[in-house]
Design a protein around this motif. Structure first.
Motif, PDB file in Angstrom:
ATOM      1  N   GLN A   1       0.825  -1.206   0.000  1.00  0.00           N
ATOM      2  CA  GLN A   1       0.000   0.000   0.000  1.00  0.00           C
ATOM      3  C   GLN A   1       0.863   1.261   0.000  1.00  0.00           C
ATOM      4  N   ASP A   2       1.962   1.232   0.760  1.00  0.00           N
ATOM      5  CA  ASP A   2       2.870   2.381   0.772  1.00  0.00           C
ATOM      6  C   ASP A   2       3.498   2.590  -0.596  1.00  0.00           C
TER       7      ASP A   2
ATOM      8  N   GLN B   1       2.311   1.652  -3.519  1.00  0.00           N
ATOM      9  CA  GLN B   1       1.296   2.154  -4.441  1.00  0.00           C
ATOM     10  C   GLN B   1       1.041   3.643  -4.213  1.00  0.00           C
ATOM     11  N   HIS B   2       1.012   4.051  -2.930  1.00  0.00           N
ATOM     12  CA  HIS B   2       0.809   5.462  -2.605  1.00  0.00           C
ATOM     13  C   HIS B   2       1.961   6.303  -3.145  1.00  0.00           C
TER      14      HIS B   2
ATOM     15  N   VAL C   1      -0.010   8.075  -6.148  1.00  0.00           N
ATOM     16  CA  VAL C   1      -0.548   9.309  -5.557  1.00  0.00           C
ATOM     17  C   VAL C   1       0.506  10.402  -5.481  1.00  0.00           C
TER      18      VAL C   1
ATOM     19  N   GLU D   1      -2.442   6.221   9.047  1.00  0.00           N
ATOM     20  CA  GLU D   1      -2.524   7.383   8.161  1.00  0.00           C
ATOM     21  C   GLU D   1      -2.244   8.687   8.916  1.00  0.00           C
TER      22      GLU D   1
END
Length: 245
Positions: A22-23, A25-26, A30, A135
């Motif tokens: 997830q990190d 991908q962020h 993003v 988060e």
């Protein structure tokens, strides 16, 4: 710079790896980070690193260590919030704001006035609440990720309070002794503190008496009665101002 977290086994002498999908991908989707960009990385225990990305793909990001130092944004005082479980939705707000204010960990507590709407199955809630904590620390660049612990019964919580240097019990029926009084009468700087907050409707009379009989300090937060989602934040802010700032 953006803040990320990794584990000790991903930290080498000269480089650090991030393997959380997830990190990554962020970072890529993003933040649009690329090789050569700088990021902050914490080991969640003691050290934080300024780094520069060497390589990145969907599986791993590797960064070279430019600087290493002990946490600069973590309070000395470790405060645990024992939060009477509120109605749906309020807990996420409590977690988000207390994480920003410097909470160390949060323990949900079942009390006499807790309203349970999901037959006590909290596994998915704990997972979601932990993500809220994750988060929050990235935004305010803290060194650790405060743990959202498994929920306890009120009597189980009572058994843990002896382990804290300071125990504060904000209570709506206390009118004289303020939290300022309790904090300024301390003879030594505490290393650990517990703040105990009830759910909507507060603690029952029986629970309040049990808390008064142990080593907790019954205090008022002011002339107005605060909501459960406000009381913990207010108490934490007062403690941090008096003992940290």
């Amino acid at each position: 710079m953006s803040r990320f977290f990794t584990t000790d086994d991903n930290i080498g002498d000269k480089t650090i790896k991030i393997t959380d999908k997830q990190d990554i991908q962020h970072m890529m989707k993003v933040l649009r980070l690329r090789e050569g960009d700088r990021i902050d990385i914490s080991d969640s225990v003691k050290w934080e690193y300024e780094t520069e990305i060497l390589s990145m793909n969907k599986e791993v990001v590797e960064a070279i260590i430019l600087d290493k130092q002990k946490f600069t944004n973590e309070p000395f005082l470790k405060v645990t919030l024992f939060q009477g479980i509120p109605k749906q939705g309020k807990m996420e707000f409590i977690i988000q704001k207390t994480v920003e204010l410097g909470i160390y960990e949060i323990v949900p507590v079942f009390t006499d006035r807790t309203i349970v709407t999901d037959n006590g199955n909290f596994s998915k809630k704990i997972e979601r609440w932990q993500k809220v904590s994750d988060e929050g620390v990235k935004q305010c660049k803290r060194g650790i990720i405060p743990a959202i612990c498994q929920p306890l019964a009120f009597r189980q919580m009572l058994g843990l309070l002896e382990g804290f240097d300071l125990v504060l019990f904000p209570y709506e029926n206390e009118e004289r002794r303020t939290i300022k009084d309790a904090l300024r009468e301390l003879e030594h700087q505490p290393e650990t503190a517990a703040i105990i907050i009830g759910p909507e409707g507060g603690f029952s009379d029986k629970e309040a008496e049990q808390l008064k009989q142990i080593r907790s300090q019954c205090v008022t937060l002011g002339k107005t009665t605060l909501r459960t989602e406000t009381a913990g934040m207010a108490a934490l802010a007062m403690v941090m101002y008096e003992l940290e700032l």
